[in-house]
Design an enzyme around this catalytic site. Sequence first.
Site, mmCIF file in Angstrom:
data_model
loop_
_atom_site.group_PDB
_atom_site.id
_atom_site.type_symbol
_atom_site.label_atom_id
_atom_site.label_comp_id
_atom_site.label_asym_id
_atom_site.label_seq_id
_atom_site.Cartn_x
_atom_site.Cartn_y
_atom_site.Cartn_z
ATOM 1 N N HIS A 23 -0.057 9.486 5.027
ATOM 2 C CA HIS A 23 -1.260 8.745 4.621
ATOM 3 C C HIS A 23 -2.299 8.747 5.745
ATOM 4 O O HIS A 23 -3.485 8.939 5.511
ATOM 5 C CB HIS A 23 -0.917 7.275 4.310
ATOM 6 N N LYS A 47 6.129 -5.042 -9.216
ATOM 7 C CA LYS A 47 7.075 -3.941 -8.979
ATOM 8 C C LYS A 47 7.991 -4.226 -7.793
ATOM 9 O O LYS A 47 8.729 -3.336 -7.352
ATOM 10 C CB LYS A 47 6.298 -2.657 -8.697
ATOM 11 N N ARG A 96 1.000 16.752 -2.156
ATOM 12 C CA ARG A 96 2.000 17.360 -1.274
ATOM 13 C C ARG A 96 2.495 18.651 -1.920
ATOM 14 O O ARG A 96 2.032 19.732 -1.601
ATOM 15 C CB ARG A 96 3.166 16.379 -1.019
ATOM 16 N N SER A 134 6.787 7.344 1.028
ATOM 17 C CA SER A 134 7.151 5.962 1.375
ATOM 18 C C SER A 134 8.552 5.653 0.837
ATOM 19 O O SER A 134 9.338 4.960 1.486
ATOM 20 C CB SER A 134 6.156 4.979 0.773
#
Length: 168
Positions: A23, A47, A96, A134
Site C-alpha cells: 500500500h 466484517k 497485483r 493484508s
Amino acid sequence: MSLHTESVVAIYPGSFDPLTNGHLDLIERGRRLVGKLVVSVLNNEAKHPLFNVEERMEMLREAVVGMDNVEIDGFDGLLAEYAARRGASVILRGIRAISDYEYELQMALMNRRLRPDIETMFLLAGEGNSFLSSRLVKEVARLGGNVSGLVPAAVERRLAARFSENKV
Ligand code: PNS
C-alpha cells in the site's frame, strides 16, 4: 481528463487492515501523479477487522509523515458518492496479479456507472509486493511468523501487540 494534475484530487480507498508496504509503495507512486491523494479507510466494522478504523488511520498517518500532499480519511457508504463529496475525479487502485483484475474491473465499472465523471486509475504493484496482502500478513503474524519488511515497523509492533493481547 485535464493534464493539469496539480488540481486533481484522487481517492485511494481500501480496508488497510493493516497497511502493508505494498500500500505504501502505491501511495508514494500515486501521490506524484496528482495534486492531492486522500487515502480513505473503509469503515467495515461489521466484517470484524483486526484493527478498528481509528487504529488503521493512525497507522497510515504515522507512515505518511512528510508526504505533504497525502491526507488520511475514513468513509462508509458508497465509495463513488464519497469520492464525489470529496471533490475527487480519480479513484486509485493497485493491481497485483491477474487474479485481482476481475474484482477490480467490476468495481471500476460499477463506480463509473454510479459516477461517470470519476475515473479509476490502476497502478501495478511493485514486483516485490505482488504476493503481499493484508490477509496473509495477519495470518503469518497470528501464527508467530516474521512479517518484517512486509509492513512498516510500527505496524509490525501493533500486530505483535494485538496477537499477544488475544492470547491472554
Ligand atoms: O482494500 P479492499 O478491501 O480491497 O478495498 C475494497 C473497497 C473499500 C475499495 C470496496 O469495498 C469499496 O469501495 N467499498 C465501499 C462500498 C461501495 O462503494 N461498494 C460498491 C463498489 S463497486
